[in-house]
Write a protein that holds these residues in place. Sequence first.
Motif, short mmCIF file in Angstrom:
data_model
loop_
_atom_site.label_atom_id
_atom_site.label_comp_id
_atom_site.label_asym_id
_atom_site.label_seq_id
_atom_site.Cartn_x
_atom_site.Cartn_y
_atom_site.Cartn_z
N THR A 73 0.82 -1.22 0.00
CA THR A 73 0.00 0.00 0.00
C THR A 73 0.85 1.27 0.00
O THR A 73 0.31 2.36 -0.18
CB THR A 73 -0.94 0.03 1.23
OG1 THR A 73 -0.15 0.02 2.43
CG2 THR A 73 -1.88 -1.16 1.22
N TYR A 74 2.16 1.13 0.19
CA TYR A 74 3.04 2.31 0.25
C TYR A 74 3.86 2.45 -1.02
O TYR A 74 4.24 1.47 -1.65
CB TYR A 74 3.96 2.21 1.47
CG TYR A 74 3.18 2.22 2.77
CD1 TYR A 74 2.65 3.40 3.28
CD2 TYR A 74 2.90 1.02 3.44
CE1 TYR A 74 1.90 3.41 4.44
CE2 TYR A 74 2.14 1.02 4.61
CZ TYR A 74 1.64 2.21 5.10
OH TYR A 74 0.89 2.20 6.24
N GLU A 75 4.13 3.71 -1.37
CA GLU A 75 4.78 4.02 -2.64
C GLU A 75 6.27 3.72 -2.64
O GLU A 75 6.85 3.48 -3.69
CB GLU A 75 4.56 5.50 -2.99
CG GLU A 75 3.12 5.84 -3.32
CD GLU A 75 2.66 5.17 -4.61
OE1 GLU A 75 3.51 4.92 -5.47
OE2 GLU A 75 1.46 4.88 -4.73
N LYS A 98 8.62 1.17 5.75
CA LYS A 98 9.34 0.86 6.99
C LYS A 98 8.83 1.69 8.16
O LYS A 98 8.79 1.21 9.31
CB LYS A 98 10.84 1.12 6.81
CG LYS A 98 11.56 0.08 5.98
CD LYS A 98 13.06 0.35 5.93
CE LYS A 98 13.80 -0.74 5.18
NZ LYS A 98 15.26 -0.50 5.16
N ASN A 99 8.43 2.90 7.89
CA ASN A 99 7.94 3.79 8.95
C ASN A 99 6.48 3.56 9.31
O ASN A 99 5.96 4.22 10.21
CB ASN A 99 8.13 5.25 8.52
CG ASN A 99 9.59 5.65 8.45
OD1 ASN A 99 10.42 5.17 9.22
ND2 ASN A 99 9.93 6.52 7.51
N ARG A 108 3.02 0.65 -8.09
CA ARG A 108 4.09 0.14 -7.22
C ARG A 108 4.69 -1.13 -7.83
O ARG A 108 5.91 -1.31 -7.84
CB ARG A 108 3.56 -0.17 -5.82
CG ARG A 108 4.63 -0.79 -4.96
CD ARG A 108 4.16 -1.01 -3.54
NE ARG A 108 5.21 -1.67 -2.79
CZ ARG A 108 6.29 -1.07 -2.30
NH1 ARG A 108 6.45 0.22 -2.50
NH2 ARG A 108 7.21 -1.73 -1.64
N SER A 109 3.81 -2.01 -8.37
CA SER A 109 4.28 -3.26 -8.94
C SER A 109 5.24 -2.99 -10.09
O SER A 109 6.23 -3.69 -10.27
CB SER A 109 3.12 -4.11 -9.43
OG SER A 109 2.26 -4.43 -8.34
N SER A 110 4.95 -1.97 -10.88
CA SER A 110 5.79 -1.68 -12.02
C SER A 110 7.11 -1.08 -11.60
O SER A 110 8.12 -1.18 -12.30
CB SER A 110 5.07 -0.71 -12.97
OG SER A 110 4.82 0.52 -12.32
N LYS A 111 7.14 -0.47 -10.42
CA LYS A 111 8.37 0.17 -9.96
C LYS A 111 9.38 -0.80 -9.39
O LYS A 111 10.54 -0.78 -9.70
CB LYS A 111 8.05 1.25 -8.92
CG LYS A 111 7.40 2.49 -9.50
CD LYS A 111 7.17 3.51 -8.39
CE LYS A 111 6.54 4.78 -8.94
NZ LYS A 111 6.31 5.78 -7.87
N ASP A 112 8.91 -1.64 -8.48
CA ASP A 112 9.87 -2.50 -7.79
C ASP A 112 9.62 -3.99 -8.00
O ASP A 112 10.30 -4.81 -7.41
CB ASP A 112 9.89 -2.20 -6.27
CG ASP A 112 8.51 -2.34 -5.65
OD1 ASP A 112 8.34 -1.79 -4.56
OD2 ASP A 112 7.65 -3.00 -6.24
N GLY A 113 8.62 -4.34 -8.82
CA GLY A 113 8.41 -5.74 -9.15
C GLY A 113 7.87 -6.58 -8.05
O GLY A 113 7.99 -7.80 -8.06
#
Length: 257
Positions: free
Chosen positions: A155-157, A163-164, A251-256
């Motif tokens: 859910t986080y970008e 982490k926070n 998000r999925s496209s950014k970090d897989g």
Amino acid sequence: MADVARSHGGDGGNEPPNRNSKRIRTGCESSQPKKTRGKANNKKLYIKFRNNKNQPLPVEISIRGGQYKFVGVNAQDIIRMISNEVARVAPFYHRTWQRVPDETTRDIYTTIYQYFDLVSFEDTSEWPGVQLGIQAECQRSYKARKSKYKSHYNTYEDVETAKNNPSDDFASEPERWIEIIDRLYQDPGYINQCEKKTDKIEQNCAIQLPGHTNPIEGFKSSHWKEDTGWVNETASLDHVYSFYSGKDSSRSSKDGT
């Protein structure tokens, strides 16, 4: 026909499986369940345990088709305790329950022995089935919680924001949450595994039934029936994963992940 194996409700065990040297606490040494995270707090179990004169409660195992499941009046109590213990002691940066260290399982058994009569099953033909039943519940809880934590993470970008903002289960132990991110979600091998899983889900979702314009709903229609539910647990988890992936495709496209 299902066979049911019952314990009689004993006076506490002295050793966990494999004869670990760490002695199990008996009812007279501790009368209240250890604190566990989450909303489940075992109050019902504590009352039962106290009413049983602080002695381990009897348990029943149903054997059907090679599967071992807890049944009877105390079934939900032992299942809930196992789930809470998994949340309390298990490291969630492993990909599967099978990779969790043996000492984690021994720690879980320590608590189970304290509140439930496993001693009656030792040295009997039912004992291997009882152990399989416990392992099955551990695995089920571990897998469900890992799915929950990954959905929260997604859910986080970005990683630092995630982490926070630990999952509620780690509110008092944020270091455990960060450890999951560093050791699992940021692991290149795990990221590659997720990418392959996403590709497989997209391929499955592309096979739509007539009348369905939503690929996720199309996948559900072909893998879920109202009278029997999901065809298997993998299909259920794939649907959950595809749902959250669809909600946050950026998000999925950014970090897989």
